[in-house]
Scaffold this motif. Structure first.
Motif, PDB file in Angstrom:
ATOM      1  N   SER A 130      10.101  -4.893 -13.158  1.00 28.99           N
ATOM      2  CA  SER A 130       9.454  -5.516 -12.746  1.00 28.99           C
ATOM      3  C   SER A 130       8.855  -6.547 -12.542  1.00 28.99           C
ATOM      4  N   LEU A 131       7.825  -6.927 -13.707  1.00 26.34           N
ATOM      5  CA  LEU A 131       7.250  -7.961 -13.967  1.00 26.34           C
ATOM      6  C   LEU A 131       7.856  -9.102 -13.679  1.00 26.34           C
ATOM      7  N   PHE A 132       8.562  -9.612 -13.891  1.00 25.75           N
ATOM      8  CA  PHE A 132       9.690 -10.491 -14.438  1.00 25.75           C
ATOM      9  C   PHE A 132      10.222 -10.635 -12.596  1.00 25.75           C
ATOM     10  N   GLY A 133      10.550  -9.374 -12.105  1.00 22.55           N
ATOM     11  CA  GLY A 133      10.998  -9.684 -11.103  1.00 22.55           C
ATOM     12  C   GLY A 133       9.273 -10.183  -9.904  1.00 22.55           C
ATOM     13  N   ASP A 134       8.586 -10.153 -10.196  1.00 21.65           N
ATOM     14  CA  ASP A 134       7.340 -10.628  -9.563  1.00 21.65           C
ATOM     15  C   ASP A 134       7.008 -11.646  -9.827  1.00 21.65           C
ATOM     16  N   LEU A 135       7.063 -12.254 -11.365  1.00 22.49           N
ATOM     17  CA  LEU A 135       6.666 -13.653 -11.778  1.00 22.49           C
ATOM     18  C   LEU A 135       8.159 -14.780 -11.211  1.00 22.49           C
ATOM     19  N   GLY A 136       9.588 -13.693 -10.767  1.00 27.28           N
ATOM     20  CA  GLY A 136      10.522 -14.907 -10.397  1.00 27.28           C
ATOM     21  C   GLY A 136      11.437 -15.292 -11.159  1.00 27.28           C
ATOM     22  N   ILE A 137      11.881 -14.981 -12.833  1.00 27.28           N
ATOM     23  CA  ILE A 137      12.351 -15.154 -14.469  1.00 27.28           C
ATOM     24  C   ILE A 137      13.283 -14.335 -14.044  1.00 27.28           C
ATOM     25  N   PHE A 138      13.302 -13.431 -13.257  1.00 27.39           N
ATOM     26  CA  PHE A 138      14.168 -12.176 -13.728  1.00 27.39           C
ATOM     27  C   PHE A 138      15.773 -12.875 -13.412  1.00 27.39           C
ATOM     28  N   GLY A 139      16.291 -13.159 -14.511  1.00 29.42           N
ATOM     29  CA  GLY A 139      18.000 -12.957 -14.692  1.00 29.42           C
ATOM     30  C   GLY A 139      17.954 -14.197 -14.390  1.00 29.42           C
ATOM     31  N   SER A 140      17.328 -15.338 -15.815  1.00 30.62           N
ATOM     32  CA  SER A 140      17.372 -16.373 -16.384  1.00 30.62           C
ATOM     33  C   SER A 140      16.813 -16.449 -17.476  1.00 30.62           C
ATOM     34  N   ILE A 141      17.335 -17.128 -18.296  1.00 35.60           N
ATOM     35  CA  ILE A 141      17.288 -18.055 -20.057  1.00 35.60           C
ATOM     36  C   ILE A 141      15.846 -17.461 -19.979  1.00 35.60           C
ATOM     37  N   VAL A 142      14.798 -18.235 -19.600  1.00 37.76           N
ATOM     38  CA  VAL A 142      13.810 -17.580 -19.591  1.00 37.76           C
ATOM     39  C   VAL A 142      13.068 -16.232 -19.696  1.00 37.76           C
ATOM     40  N   GLY A 143      13.204 -15.851 -19.155  1.00 41.94           N
ATOM     41  CA  GLY A 143      12.909 -13.952 -18.852  1.00 41.94           C
ATOM     42  C   GLY A 143      13.592 -13.437 -20.348  1.00 41.94           C
ATOM     43  N   VAL A 144      15.020 -14.098 -20.721  1.00 39.66           N
ATOM     44  CA  VAL A 144      15.424 -13.383 -21.974  1.00 39.66           C
ATOM     45  C   VAL A 144      15.230 -13.479 -22.951  1.00 39.66           C
ATOM     46  N   VAL A 145      14.329 -15.237 -23.357  1.00 38.94           N
ATOM     47  CA  VAL A 145      13.981 -15.306 -24.480  1.00 38.94           C
ATOM     48  C   VAL A 145      11.922 -15.252 -24.804  1.00 38.94           C
ATOM     49  N   LEU A 146      11.059 -14.798 -23.458  1.00 38.79           N
ATOM     50  CA  LEU A 146      10.579 -14.166 -23.557  1.00 38.79           C
ATOM     51  C   LEU A 146      10.273 -12.265 -23.563  1.00 38.79           C
TER      52      LEU A 146
END
Length: 306
Positions: A159-175
């Motif tokens: 839910s947090l990554f969806g609000d930040l707009g990084i869900f589904g990206s490499i940045v989200g997986v790295v974080l």
């Protein structure tokens, strides 16, 4: 009196004085020395061979055609080396999905490892040698995060990554990997850095060294084995991860583990594709481990001695 008798818990160990008057090694020490011999090395060699058999079998299977794999075991290559072929690898590497996912694995694993090592090293030094209010309580809180299961955080972080707009990206997986790798990194490095002699750090401070210079020029070289061990652990964990990548990575940012799973669904029982893909996924961690093997063993032994 030529021998000293010591008895504890109903057991007796004889210590023989040496020529200098100091006690010699006890029974346990002498028994340990006898074990370090040819027979022990032979047993360890046999164990190592059996330990490597699955890897060797996977490599030879990845170099055989599908008909050979389906009709006989990989050990038949020893008598029929004509079965060996690179066709499986050429077919696998010609697939753009595999090559792209291999690049994604590097783009995820390398930053996640470097960030954990750098931030963990700085935080470990701060918790070990920098005084500030509530330091011990904050460190206990970080240690408590070690027992938090990864699965508990999947839904709220999604839910947090969806609000930040990084869900589904490499940045989200790295974080995500960095967040769950830091507690162990801080715990490991803080305990290792705390074993550095205080006199050494105080002498550097008296010479005018600042905290950053002290960390870079004194602490990091002394903590090199522990830092290398942490880097190997983190690299292996992130490279071999599938759960986090399945949830937080989309088709464009999926690593090699997810791509192999998709190939399994697509090709069904084509074990030639699976064996070559599995060995391709395994070769990078092996290279990293053997490249830093000496530092890894030094870090493990140092932690054991402490």
């Amino acid at each position: 009196m030529t021998t000293l008798q010591t008895a504890q818990a109903g057991q007796t160990d004889t210590i023989v004085p040496t020529a200098s008057g100091r006690p010699g090694p006890g029974v346990a020490a002498r028994a340990a020395r006898r074990l370090v011999g040819g027979s022990t090395r032979l047993v360890l060699l046999v164990v190592a061979v059996f330990w490597l058999l699955p890897t060797v079998g996977l490599l030879l299977s990845s170099l055989r055609g599908p008909l050979d794999i389906g009709s006989s075991g990989w050990w038949t290559v020893l008598t029929k080396p004509a079965q060996l072929t690179l066709h499986n690898y050429t077919s696998l590497l010609d697939d753009p999905a595999i090559t792209h996912s291999f690049l994604n694995s590097l783009l995820i694993t390398v930053p996640a490892t470097l960030l954990v090592v750098i931030v963990g090293s700085l935080a470990g030094y701060v918790f070990a040698w920098v005084e500030f209010p509530g330091r011990d309580w904050v460190f206990l809180l970080i240690v408590g995060l070690l027992v938090v299961p990864l699965q508990v955080a999947l839904v709220p972080i999604t839910s947090l990554f969806g609000d930040l707009g990084i869900f589904g990206s490499i940045v989200g997986v790295v974080l995500f990997h960095v967040a769950f790798g830091l507690p162990f990194a801080i715990f490991l490095l803080r305990n290792f850095f705390a074993g550095i002699p205080r006199e050494l750090l105080e002498a550097a401070r008296l010479d005018g060294a600042g905290e950053l210079w002290l960390f870079v020029r004194v602490v990091v070289p002394l903590g090199g084995p522990a830092i290398a061990s942490l880097g190997i652990f983190q690299f292996l964990w992130v490279w071999n991860d599938m759960l986090v990548a399945l949830i937080f990575a989309d088709a464009d940012s999926a690593p090699l583990t997810v791509a192999l799973l998709q190939q399994t669904r697509a090709f069904g029982t084509n074990v030639d594709v699976l064996s070559s893909g599995a060995f391709l996924s395994m070769i990078i961690p092996l290279v990293v481990f053997f490249a830093f093997q000496r530092q890894f063993v030094s870090g493990v032994m140092a932690g054991a001695l402490k």
